[in-house]
Design a protein around this motif. Sequence first.
Motif, mmCIF file in Angstrom:
data_model
loop_
_atom_site.group_PDB
_atom_site.id
_atom_site.type_symbol
_atom_site.label_atom_id
_atom_site.label_comp_id
_atom_site.label_asym_id
_atom_site.label_seq_id
_atom_site.Cartn_x
_atom_site.Cartn_y
_atom_site.Cartn_z
ATOM 1 N N UNK A 76 0.846 -1.187 0.000
ATOM 2 C CA UNK A 76 0.000 0.000 0.000
ATOM 3 C C UNK A 76 0.889 1.247 0.000
ATOM 4 N N UNK A 77 0.260 2.393 -0.206
ATOM 5 C CA UNK A 77 1.021 3.638 -0.344
ATOM 6 C C UNK A 77 1.871 3.942 0.892
ATOM 7 N N UNK A 78 1.318 3.769 2.072
ATOM 8 C CA UNK A 78 2.068 4.067 3.297
ATOM 9 C C UNK A 78 3.305 3.179 3.406
ATOM 10 N N UNK A 79 3.166 1.921 3.041
ATOM 11 C CA UNK A 79 4.312 1.003 3.083
ATOM 12 C C UNK A 79 5.355 1.396 2.052
ATOM 13 N N UNK A 80 4.908 1.808 0.871
ATOM 14 C CA UNK A 80 5.853 2.258 -0.158
ATOM 15 C C UNK A 80 6.613 3.493 0.323
ATOM 16 N N UNK A 81 5.933 4.376 1.029
ATOM 17 C CA UNK A 81 6.600 5.553 1.580
ATOM 18 C C UNK A 81 7.652 5.140 2.600
ATOM 19 N N UNK A 82 7.331 4.132 3.418
ATOM 20 C CA UNK A 82 8.315 3.634 4.396
ATOM 21 C C UNK A 82 9.494 2.974 3.692
ATOM 22 N N UNK A 111 8.304 10.606 -10.353
ATOM 23 C CA UNK A 111 7.672 11.754 -9.711
ATOM 24 C C UNK A 111 7.132 11.366 -8.332
ATOM 25 N N UNK A 112 6.518 10.191 -8.234
ATOM 26 C CA UNK A 112 5.972 9.726 -6.952
ATOM 27 C C UNK A 112 7.090 9.506 -5.942
ATOM 28 N N UNK A 113 8.200 8.906 -6.373
ATOM 29 C CA UNK A 113 9.330 8.692 -5.459
ATOM 30 C C UNK A 113 9.857 10.035 -4.972
ATOM 31 N N UNK A 114 9.999 10.999 -5.889
ATOM 32 C CA UNK A 114 10.453 12.335 -5.473
ATOM 33 C C UNK A 114 9.458 12.964 -4.498
ATOM 34 N N UNK A 115 8.171 12.763 -4.715
ATOM 35 C CA UNK A 115 7.166 13.285 -3.779
ATOM 36 C C UNK A 115 7.330 12.660 -2.402
ATOM 37 N N UNK A 116 7.568 11.343 -2.353
ATOM 38 C CA UNK A 116 7.784 10.674 -1.065
ATOM 39 C C UNK A 116 9.011 11.255 -0.365
ATOM 40 N N UNK A 117 10.082 11.464 -1.132
ATOM 41 C CA UNK A 117 11.309 12.025 -0.557
ATOM 42 C C UNK A 117 11.072 13.457 -0.060
ATOM 43 N N UNK A 118 10.366 14.256 -0.853
ATOM 44 C CA UNK A 118 10.082 15.634 -0.448
ATOM 45 C C UNK A 118 9.200 15.671 0.787
ATOM 46 N N UNK A 119 8.259 14.754 0.875
ATOM 47 C CA UNK A 119 7.371 14.695 2.049
ATOM 48 C C UNK A 119 8.183 14.389 3.295
ATOM 49 N N UNK A 120 9.152 13.470 3.164
ATOM 50 C CA UNK A 120 10.025 13.149 4.297
ATOM 51 C C UNK A 120 10.800 14.383 4.755
ATOM 52 N N UNK A 121 11.364 15.101 3.787
ATOM 53 C CA UNK A 121 12.151 16.280 4.133
ATOM 54 C C UNK A 121 11.273 17.348 4.771
ATOM 55 N N UNK A 122 10.046 17.503 4.289
ATOM 56 C CA UNK A 122 9.134 18.491 4.849
ATOM 57 C C UNK A 122 8.743 18.127 6.284
#
Length: 126
Positions: A76-82, A111-122
């Motif tokens: 799922x999306x949350x796991x992919x973010x982790x 783009x999605x991977x970059x969004x996950x990375x940017x979300x982490x940094x934010x």
Amino acid sequence: MTAEERHPLADAIKPLLDAVGASEVALDEARPDDLVLDWDGDPAVAVRLPGLESALDRLLREARRQFGGGDLKDLDRASKQRVVALLEERGAFTVRHGVETVAAALGVSRFTVYNYLNRQQANGKG
């Protein structure tokens, strides 16, 4: 190499070599970029380190194992973010084409991977 010719150091470091994707090579086949480990001042074991591409493959295999052993695309999306956070911590995105490789493994766009990375940094995690 027979068991009699094998240095005890080789057996001792085998789990480490396996964990980092390195391999033992015969001393007479060692290249200049291989590491030669000494024992009591004499060459004992030559170690060939993996290339960066295989390091990323190992990181993805480890992430797959940590997240249940199945295909990362099925998470799922949350796991992919982790997964992305874990891979970022371990330096996966310093490898050339790391984002593309991870995106393909997760079944998402770059783009999605970059969004996950940017979300982490934010969120102060990167």
